[in-house]
Design a protein around this motif. Structure first.
Motif, PDB file in Angstrom:
ATOM      1  N   ILE A   1       1.393  -1.221  -0.225  1.00  0.00           N
ATOM      2  CA  ILE A   1      -0.036   0.065  -0.100  1.00  0.00           C
ATOM      3  C   ILE A   1       0.413   0.790   0.112  1.00  0.00           C
ATOM      4  O   ILE A   1       0.026   2.311  -0.697  1.00  0.00           O
ATOM      5  CB  ILE A   1      -0.931  -0.026   1.396  1.00  0.00           C
ATOM      6  CG1 ILE A   1      -2.061  -1.013   1.421  1.00  0.00           C
ATOM      7  CG2 ILE A   1      -1.787   1.018   0.910  1.00  0.00           C
ATOM      8  CD1 ILE A   1      -2.858  -1.429   2.471  1.00  0.00           C
TER       9      ILE A   1
ATOM     10  N   TYR B   1      -3.606   2.730  -3.124  1.00  0.00           N
ATOM     11  CA  TYR B   1      -4.645   1.608  -3.255  1.00  0.00           C
ATOM     12  C   TYR B   1      -5.350   1.642  -5.158  1.00  0.00           C
ATOM     13  O   TYR B   1      -5.382   0.296  -5.360  1.00  0.00           O
ATOM     14  CB  TYR B   1      -6.095   2.157  -2.746  1.00  0.00           C
ATOM     15  CG  TYR B   1      -6.613   1.470  -1.676  1.00  0.00           C
ATOM     16  CD1 TYR B   1      -5.144   0.957  -0.411  1.00  0.00           C
ATOM     17  CD2 TYR B   1      -7.233   1.780  -0.624  1.00  0.00           C
ATOM     18  CE1 TYR B   1      -5.612   0.365   0.579  1.00  0.00           C
ATOM     19  CE2 TYR B   1      -7.597   1.746   0.873  1.00  0.00           C
ATOM     20  CZ  TYR B   1      -6.776   0.221   1.377  1.00  0.00           C
ATOM     21  OH  TYR B   1      -6.598  -0.103   2.098  1.00  0.00           O
TER      22      TYR B   1
ATOM     23  N   PRO C   1      -7.246  -3.602  -0.836  1.00  0.00           N
ATOM     24  CA  PRO C   1      -8.096  -2.122  -1.084  1.00  0.00           C
ATOM     25  C   PRO C   1      -9.371  -2.251  -0.555  1.00  0.00           C
ATOM     26  O   PRO C   1     -10.025  -1.535   0.541  1.00  0.00           O
ATOM     27  CB  PRO C   1      -7.371  -1.520  -2.648  1.00  0.00           C
ATOM     28  CG  PRO C   1      -6.623  -2.279  -2.651  1.00  0.00           C
ATOM     29  CD  PRO C   1      -6.917  -3.906  -2.017  1.00  0.00           C
TER      30      PRO C   1
ATOM     31  N   GLY D   1     -10.124  -3.191   3.220  1.00  0.00           N
ATOM     32  CA  GLY D   1      -9.400  -1.852   4.024  1.00  0.00           C
ATOM     33  C   GLY D   1     -10.313  -0.786   3.947  1.00  0.00           C
ATOM     34  O   GLY D   1     -10.637  -0.791   5.133  1.00  0.00           O
ATOM     35  N   ALA D   2     -10.951  -0.303   2.915  1.00  0.00           N
ATOM     36  CA  ALA D   2     -11.509   0.527   2.842  1.00  0.00           C
ATOM     37  C   ALA D   2     -12.480   0.745   3.366  1.00  0.00           C
ATOM     38  O   ALA D   2     -13.491   1.728   4.285  1.00  0.00           O
ATOM     39  CB  ALA D   2     -11.122   0.939   0.750  1.00  0.00           C
TER      40      ALA D   2
ATOM     41  N   GLN E   1     -12.065   1.500   7.047  1.00  0.00           N
ATOM     42  CA  GLN E   1     -11.542   2.308   7.977  1.00  0.00           C
ATOM     43  C   GLN E   1     -13.553   3.370   7.286  1.00  0.00           C
ATOM     44  O   GLN E   1     -12.677   4.507   8.364  1.00  0.00           O
ATOM     45  CB  GLN E   1     -10.480   2.436   6.495  1.00  0.00           C
ATOM     46  CG  GLN E   1      -9.084   2.152   6.887  1.00  0.00           C
ATOM     47  CD  GLN E   1      -8.405   2.058   5.295  1.00  0.00           C
ATOM     48  OE1 GLN E   1      -8.180   2.969   5.511  1.00  0.00           O
ATOM     49  NE2 GLN E   1      -7.646   1.404   5.364  1.00  0.00           N
TER      50      GLN E   1
ATOM     51  N   ARG F   1     -10.846   4.100  -2.606  1.00  0.00           N
ATOM     52  CA  ARG F   1     -10.031   4.454  -1.737  1.00  0.00           C
ATOM     53  C   ARG F   1      -9.441   4.883  -0.233  1.00  0.00           C
ATOM     54  O   ARG F   1     -10.664   4.376   0.648  1.00  0.00           O
ATOM     55  CB  ARG F   1     -10.113   6.603  -2.204  1.00  0.00           C
ATOM     56  CG  ARG F   1     -10.910   7.006  -1.633  1.00  0.00           C
ATOM     57  CD  ARG F   1     -10.858   8.322  -1.598  1.00  0.00           C
ATOM     58  NE  ARG F   1     -11.376   9.116  -0.733  1.00  0.00           N
ATOM     59  CZ  ARG F   1     -11.563  10.398  -1.532  1.00  0.00           C
ATOM     60  NH1 ARG F   1     -10.666  11.509  -1.397  1.00  0.00           N
ATOM     61  NH2 ARG F   1     -11.886  11.515   0.050  1.00  0.00           N
ATOM     62  N   PRO F   2      -8.496   4.660   0.323  1.00  0.00           N
ATOM     63  CA  PRO F   2      -8.852   4.232   1.574  1.00  0.00           C
ATOM     64  C   PRO F   2      -9.092   6.345   2.451  1.00  0.00           C
ATOM     65  O   PRO F   2      -8.629   7.079   1.663  1.00  0.00           O
ATOM     66  CB  PRO F   2      -7.222   4.330   1.852  1.00  0.00           C
ATOM     67  CG  PRO F   2      -6.200   5.710   1.001  1.00  0.00           C
ATOM     68  CD  PRO F   2      -7.559   5.296  -0.405  1.00  0.00           C
TER      69      PRO F   2
ATOM     70  N   THR G   1      -2.857   4.292   9.250  1.00  0.00           N
ATOM     71  CA  THR G   1      -2.919   2.965   9.670  1.00  0.00           C
ATOM     72  C   THR G   1      -2.054   1.746   9.741  1.00  0.00           C
ATOM     73  O   THR G   1      -2.362   0.788  10.386  1.00  0.00           O
ATOM     74  CB  THR G   1      -4.278   2.528   8.572  1.00  0.00           C
ATOM     75  OG1 THR G   1      -3.826   2.746   6.758  1.00  0.00           O
ATOM     76  CG2 THR G   1      -5.439   3.749   8.377  1.00  0.00           C
TER      77      THR G   1
ATOM     78  N   SER H   1      -4.078  -1.437   9.295  1.00  0.00           N
ATOM     79  CA  SER H   1      -3.250  -2.161   7.386  1.00  0.00           C
ATOM     80  C   SER H   1      -2.383  -3.285   7.807  1.00  0.00           C
ATOM     81  O   SER H   1      -2.524  -4.107   6.870  1.00  0.00           O
ATOM     82  CB  SER H   1      -2.193  -0.941   7.372  1.00  0.00           C
ATOM     83  OG  SER H   1      -3.434   0.084   6.537  1.00  0.00           O
TER      84      SER H   1
END
Length: 436
Positions: free
Chosen positions: A108, A113, A158, A161-162, A165, A225-226, A233, A372
């Motif tokens: 990352i 991402y 991605p 994870g996104a 968050q 997107r994060p 993270t 992450s």
């Protein structure tokens, strides 16, 4: 705590994410970065991220859950009598979804991402199109197994994870919606695969699925997107975040993810051939994986919402245990069409709950500042379970010619994971009844 029943000294409270401080984790030290802790908006653009994640997971898991259709066809008409060998292809593919796990944070940091999603958007469709020209089993291994699995890893991390968050109080619902893409993808893609195989052949079925995945993954690339940046993270600057194992709860959830996956995918891969073994109508075998995936999708949304209301740790324990129990008490005695359908629906529901709830508890165990590397390590456990789990079941089946033993293998491993989920719940709140 927004109506939650308090528990003793919680490691991480989602509602605290809206404040300016973050509770430190046992064994963790707060990152000295000058970036502020993440403050999930619990909505807004987060819903667009959820939509993009839905399409990404639809694309990669839609193909994966439809593998049972291709496996059954290959075994009967193309690579006849090679079921134990062919089973490795699906297992290799899904295990490689989590290939990037241990180095997820560093990938990352280097790529971001957007570039990760671009790589997956190229590799996955190409893998399926190349597979349509395969003439040997090893060609299928390299394309439908290795290349697709590696490409999917750049999509998976991605997307999952996104979704974690951008939400706090509604994290269960958000992740459930995102992950329902995998179940709905299985329902849709399985039917597309079966219809295409029947009308234009399995080679064009692969090409059609590949083209569809390419289009959907373009949307994913531009929407996922994060929240914040990797400094917020990524935890400590370590190549592999071994420090996470100083947290006893992380150790338990790590083992939970490792053990459960040895049995989880077995019914999805073997149930179509089990229907053939029972002499049921071919339509039943062709649609079992699709129906399980559809129920799985609905369950991910429902149980994600249930986790927000009843407690995510409570819900993870209940769903994982019942998922394993279904293999022992419903699949083993299922000797007719009605029994097989009952199992497919119940397993699809509770299995969907397990898959959706596993990521929802992760931020509460480690905190968003470590999410992450934690996601990378926790899903790295899936590599071993998905790689060896179904081939072990297939080997048991080949040696015994009895699906009951394969069902017992799947059920016992998932129940073992359920017991670990129970230990995790006790670690959080003890033995008292509480929303946790």
């Amino acid at each position: 705590m927004s109506g939650q029943i308090p528990i003793e000294e919680p490691l991480y409270d989602d509602n605290d994410s809206k404040s300016s401080t973050t509770i430190a984790q046992p064994g963790f030290e707060k990152d000295d970065s000058d970036n502020q802790p993440l403050q999930p908006p619990d909505g807004g653009r987060g819903w667009l991220v959820v939509f993009g994640s839905f399409l990404g997971l639809f694309s990669i898991f839609g193909y994966n859950y439809s593998w049972g259709v291709f496996l059954n066809y290959y075994n009967k008409y193309v690579y006849v009598g090679q079921l134990p060998t062919l089973s490795w292809i699906g297992s290799i593919c899904v295990s490689l979804f989590f290939f990037l796990g241990p180095i997820n944070k560093h990938v990352i940091r280097i790529m971001g991402y957007r570039n990760m999603l671009i790589v997956g958007n190229i590799a996955c469709p190409i893998a399926l199109i190349l597979a349509s020209f395969a003439t040997q089993v090893w060609h299928v291994f390299l394309t439908q197994g290795v290349l697709f699995g590696l490409g999917a890893s750049f999509i998976w991390f991605p997307c999952i994870g996104a979704s974690q968050q951008w939400f706090s109080e509604r994290r269960g619902l958000a992740i459930g919606l995102a992950m329902s893409g995998s179940g709905i993808g299985g329902l849709v893609v399985s039917n597309i695969a079966q219809a295409a195989i029947s009308s234009v052949g399995y080679r064009w079925a692969l090409r059609i699925i590949g083209i569809m995945a390419f289009v959907l993954l373009i949307i994913t690339t531009f929407t996922v997107r994060p929240l914040g940046n990797i400094n917020q993270t990524g935890g400590k600057e370590k190549i592999i975040a071994w420090y996470l194992f100083k947290n006893p709860q992380f150790c338990v959830i790590f083992l939970h993810g490792l053990i459960t996956t040895f049995g989880y995918m077995t019914p999805f891969f073997l149930l179509p051939s089990y229907a053939t073994y029972l002499g049921l109508d071919p339509w039943v075998g062709a649609n079992l994986s699709a129906i399980m995936s559809g129920v799985n999708a609905v369950a991910r949304i429902f149980t994600g919402y249930m986790g927000d209301k009843l407690g995510r740790f409570n819900s993870l324990f209940i769903c994982t245990m019942l998922c394993g129990i279904m293999c022992l008490v419903v699949w083993i005695p299922a000797k007719n069409e009605a029994g097989v359908w009952v199992f497919a629906i119940l397993y699809g529901f509770f299995g969907g709950g397990y898959v959706a709830l596993f990521p929802t508890v992760q931020p509460q165990v480690v905190g968003l500042e470590n999410i992450s590397p934690a996601v990378g390590l926790l899903y790295a456990t899936n590599f071993f379970g998905y790689l060896f789990g179904t081939p072990i079941a297939s080997r048991i089946l080949a040696d015994t010619d009895n699906y009951a033993y394969a069902a017992a293998w799947a059920g016992s491993t998932v129940i073992a994971g359920g017991l670990l989920a129970g230990i995790l719940r006790v670690q959080r709140a003890g033995w008292k009844l509480a929303k946790v």
